[in-house]
Write an enzyme that holds these catalytic residues in place. Structure first.
Site, mmCIF file in Angstrom:
data_model
loop_
_atom_site.group_PDB
_atom_site.id
_atom_site.type_symbol
_atom_site.label_atom_id
_atom_site.label_comp_id
_atom_site.label_asym_id
_atom_site.label_seq_id
_atom_site.Cartn_x
_atom_site.Cartn_y
_atom_site.Cartn_z
ATOM 1 C CB CYS A 136 5.069 -28.464 -47.991
ATOM 2 S SG CYS A 136 4.249 -28.089 -49.547
ATOM 3 C CG HIS B 173 11.351 -28.448 -47.806
ATOM 4 N ND1 HIS B 173 10.265 -29.245 -47.479
ATOM 5 C CD2 HIS B 173 10.855 -27.469 -48.611
ATOM 6 C CE1 HIS B 173 9.179 -28.769 -48.058
ATOM 7 N NE2 HIS B 173 9.500 -27.698 -48.753
ATOM 8 C CG PHE C 99 2.628 -22.439 -50.759
ATOM 9 C CD1 PHE C 99 3.891 -22.519 -51.297
ATOM 10 C CD2 PHE C 99 1.541 -22.525 -51.617
ATOM 11 C CE1 PHE C 99 4.085 -22.678 -52.649
ATOM 12 C CE2 PHE C 99 1.714 -22.682 -52.983
ATOM 13 C CZ PHE C 99 2.996 -22.763 -53.496
ATOM 14 C CG HIS D 248 6.782 -31.418 -52.346
ATOM 15 N ND1 HIS D 248 6.216 -31.718 -51.135
ATOM 16 C CD2 HIS D 248 7.183 -30.117 -52.256
ATOM 17 C CE1 HIS D 248 6.265 -30.652 -50.353
ATOM 18 N NE2 HIS D 248 6.858 -29.676 -51.010
ATOM 19 C CE LYS E 172 9.739 -32.297 -50.403
ATOM 20 N NZ LYS E 172 10.496 -32.346 -49.158
ATOM 21 C CD GLU F 144 16.623 -27.782 -47.041
ATOM 22 O OE1 GLU F 144 16.378 -28.523 -46.070
ATOM 23 O OE2 GLU F 144 16.242 -28.033 -48.208
#
Length: 810
Positions: free
Chosen positions: A162, A294, A390, A331, A326, A305
């Site tokens: 991502c 994010h 990830f 996402h 998002k 975050e």
């Protein structure tokens, strides 16, 4: 020289619309494009809320022109790239070799691969449409976009889950900053896929309702889309009269080295990426007045975050709005970062902050300002955009209005040296074994049998005692490609005497390269989806399916927290990664970087390549008139590189220095190259020019065995000889006749054979070849030569080329 990189065009498509005007209008109106969808499989229906691009009816002429079946990911990319190119009004004054394409993606042509796999499993391999495989490799997206718009510069793919497309913007800026390109068409794209949906469902990370970043934080909604920026140097843009929409100040990278899927819960990795972006931007923290977060909607990500943002802004945190888009588009995985970068550019031009839609206004958000549900006017000069992924990959972009007062960060000219090397795979499980293979001219190509594959040969690797390199608790949960990565990387670090400590771990980075990625894991998961259903996939397997899982595990095992990235550019991947690592060192974002490549060679890889007629069915005979294809091999190569000053300071012994790089591409058909060798010669030309040498003592080519590729090698050598880039005293050779083609690691093995020549004053020989060339090829037996300078070239199917010059330490 003040190198400033600006945006002169952008295109975007996502669940809110199919062009930048539609997306901008809906985004700042606080609308959401999320909708319910159903995925069907043998285990039953799974419902979910996603950000799907609705009524995607356009089909680009590219598919009909190339006879490649329609691929949704490619279509999304072409639509966004087309809008970007038209908006930027790119002129024709720059050479096509000075116009590059760089794309971040997680899935790429996964949908085409899944279609092929389903046809294979349900009806047999003979019934599967081989044309679907042309769009499947990750680098196929860059091949398609570059061919569509006739760009012939560097072609790069970054796949850091991502964080991929945020990272790719930084990479593209670096290619301009380093003087290698005038234009970079940089973007990201990913489609919705049952593969991703099944994986996140297994992780219980999906929100069955519209996601609520920062307030509900119950889970994510997957989305799809694509976006592109046209990037160029500020004066270049001004001189051609281009409209400038924003300036890309910097890109900060870091690794969590914490967990394969979960973020560092303390926000440490995210914080380091944000701080790196600010430090590289040339402006103080106080000038950043908005953060595009994010904000995935999971509790772990949202909490981490918050802590990272608070760490950066301290007492000012309540004054700096933090919002996530998002809830509006979902996402978009590898495309998320570029979608959010475009939202930031829109925000800067509108002086308006996009809202966090679906925000629960009863939620006590103090001390943070999440801009709930309604856009807000604000005076914006500089903003940050976060992307976390990830594998612990973190990326943060610093973006501003053009022309703000700052001191742009420049690349140093400090020499970059190699201080350690390692390998594991075909040819040996260590440098010592590989050296013996080269010295004894031992051919490592053996037999392979599959009822579904007409090719019956592949490269062989010895048995490996994995516990020598991998802790037992990690060994139990990793796949084959990660094992290869860990083994070669550990060897290289030990060879260079590099070990992370509390004081050094943030300054040691990892840049990874792969051609295949974790193909075995991906195929196993998809087979389960086909045969048993989406609900039956293994929770333990899915984290290993992202391309950057292996380097993420390597960072965890060795506590490496510096800049990290993953490139997947086909066979040229290793040299592409090596170049990126040298640029990051010259930015002073790290002191040391471990460059690793790894590639599998399993049955599915061999069957797929055989299906598109790329493998040899006779004796593997590269660079001969009867060559009929390549032989694939498993392998992994690692180098430790560092700034010379740092190597001297810590008492390291340099093995070689890296002197010059070159990159080019052609616009040939998919899964082949232009046989004329002109683009390959251009990359050789660039590398030798940048190195400042007159001609190398040793030139190593790819020698792939595919007729068009061998033609390109021969013709490029002839051009280089005619131009004096290589001379009558240059010895030419290739390592592939001994090792086969280890996918993205192949050029790494070529570089190791150059290091062998440096250490032993011996040039490895090729078998006797019957192709005429004025250059001197070492054939039959190894030749004793004092080698001090070597040029290594490589090519990827699809027509991407790279070359490097390295010099022996005297």
């Amino acid at each position: 020289m003040n190198t400033r990189i600006v945006v002169t065009g952008y295109g975007v498509i996502n669940a809110l619309g199919q062009n930048n005007k539609a997306v901008e209008q809906a985004l700042f109106a606080g609308k959401s494009g999320l909708s319910e969808t159903r995925f069907f499989s043998k285990s039953g229906e799974i419902k979910g809320v996603v950000g799907r691009v609705q009524e995607l009816t356009a089909v680009d002429s590219f598919f009909e022109e190339t006879h490649i079946p329609y691929d949704r990911c490619a279509q999304l990319a072409l639509m966004a790239a087309q809008e970007c190119v038209l908006m930027s009004h790119v002129d024709d004054s720059s050479s096509a070799f000075r116009k590059g394409v760089a794309i971040g993606t997680s899935l790429g042509g996964m949908l085409s691969g899944q279609r092929f796999h389903r046809e294979w499993r349900e009806n047999g391999i003979d019934s599967a449409d081989a044309n679907l495989l042309y769009a499947y490799p990750l680098h196929a997206i860059s091949d398609i976009v570059a061919r569509k718009f006739h760009f012939r510069g560097v072609k790069a793919i970054i796949s850091t889950a991502c964080a991929a497309s945020s990272n790719i913007v930084g990479y593209a800026c670096d290619m301009i900053r380093s003087g290698k390109q005038d234009y970079m068409l940089a973007g990201g794209v990913d489609p919705l896929s049952s593969f991703s949906f099944a994986g996140f469902n297994a992780l219980k990370a999906l929100d069955p309702n519209p996601c609520m970043p920062y307030s509900g934080s119950h889970g994510i909604n997957l989305g799809e889309g694509g976006a592109f920026l046209m990037l160029e140097e500020y004066n270049h843009a001004v001189n051609r009269g281009a409209t400038i929409y924003a300036e890309i100040l910097s890109c900060g990278l870091s690794a969590d080295a914490y967990h394969p899927t979960a973020p560092d819960l303390g926000g440490g990795g995210a914080s380091r990426a944000m701080k790196a972006a600010v430090e590289l931007s040339g402006i103080p923290t106080e000038m950043f007045t908005y953060v595009n977060g994010h904000g995935t909607g999971t509790s772990a990500n949202d909490t981490a975050e918050r802590l990272a943002v608070k760490s950066l802004f301290g007492a000012r945190v309540s004054e700096v709005p933090l919002s996530s888009i998002k809830g509006a588009i979902g996402h978009c995985l590898g495309a998320a970062g570029i979608e959010e970068c475009v939202a930031c550019i829109m925000a800067l031009n509108r002086n308006e902050i996009p809202p966090t839609v679906n925000f629960d206004e009863n939620y006590n958000s103090a001390p943070f300002d999440f801009v709930p549900n309604i856009a807000r006017k604000a005076s914006l000069k500089a903003v940050l955009s976060n992307s976390f992924a990830f594998g612990g990959n973190n990326s943060c972009l610093a973006i501003s209005k053009a022309g703000i007062d700052r001191e742009p960060q420049e690349l140093s000219n400090e020499e970059i040296v190699i201080t350690g090397a390692g390998c594991c795979g075909v040819g040996g499980t260590s440098l010592k074994e590989l050296w013996a293979t080269i010295s004894n001219q031992k051919c490592c190509i053996g037999s392979f049998h599959s009822d579904e594959c007409e090719c019956h040969q592949a490269g062989e690797m010895p048995a490996v005692e994995w516990k020598k390199y991998i802790p037992g608790k990690i060994l139990r949960r990793i796949d084959e490609i990660t094992k290869l990565t860990m083994a070669s990387g550990k060897q290289a670090m030990d060879h260079a005497n590099v070990h992370a400590t509390q004081s050094t771990m943030n300054r040691i980075g990892v840049i990874y390269a792969t051609g295949t990625g974790p193909l075995g894991t991906i195929v196993n998961i998809d087979r389960t989806i086909i045969e048993k259903g989406m609900a039956e996939i293994s929770l333990s397997e899915f984290p290993n399916s992202v391309i950057n899982a292996a380097p993420g595990n390597f960072c965890i095992a060795n506590m490496l927290k510096g800049p990290t990235s993953t490139l997947s550019c086909g066979i040229s991947s290793f040299l592409m990664a090596l170049n990126y690592a040298t640029i990051l060192l010259r930015q002073d974002t790290a002191d040391t970087i471990v460059v690793i490549s790894a590639d599998e060679c399993d049955e599915s890889l061999l069957i797929g390549n055989d299906k598109v007629s790329l493998l040899s069915h006779g004796s593997f005979s590269p660079m001969t008139s009867h060559a009929d294809g390549m032989v694939l091999s498993p392998g992994s190569v690692a180098l430790v590189i560092e700034k010379r000053s740092h190597a001297i300071e810590r008492g390291a012994t340099p093995i070689a220095k890296i002197s010059g790089f070159g990159f080019s591409s052609d616009n040939c058909a998919m899964a082949t190259v232009s046989p004329d060798g002109e683009a390959l010669a251009e990359s050789i030309r660039q590398s030798i020019k940048e190195s400042g040498i007159t001609s190398p003592d040793l030139y190593l080519c790819t020698a792939m065995g595919i007729p068009a590729c061998d033609d390109a090698d021969i013709h490029a050598i002839n051009i280089a000889y005619k131009e004096g880039l290589i001379s009558a005293t240059t010895k030419c050779s290739a390592i592939s006749p001994l090792l086969g083609i280890a996918s993205g690691s192949s050029s790494g093995y070529s570089l190791l054979s150059a290091l062998y020549a440096f250490e032993n004053d011996v040039v490895p020989a090729m078998p006797v070849m019957d192709r005429p060339t004025p250059a001197h090829f070492v054939q039959g037996k190894n030749e004793s030569v004092n080698v001090k300078k070597a040029c290594i070239s490589t090519m990827s199917l699809g027509g991407a080329y790279a070359a490097v010059v390295i010099e022996k330490e005297i």
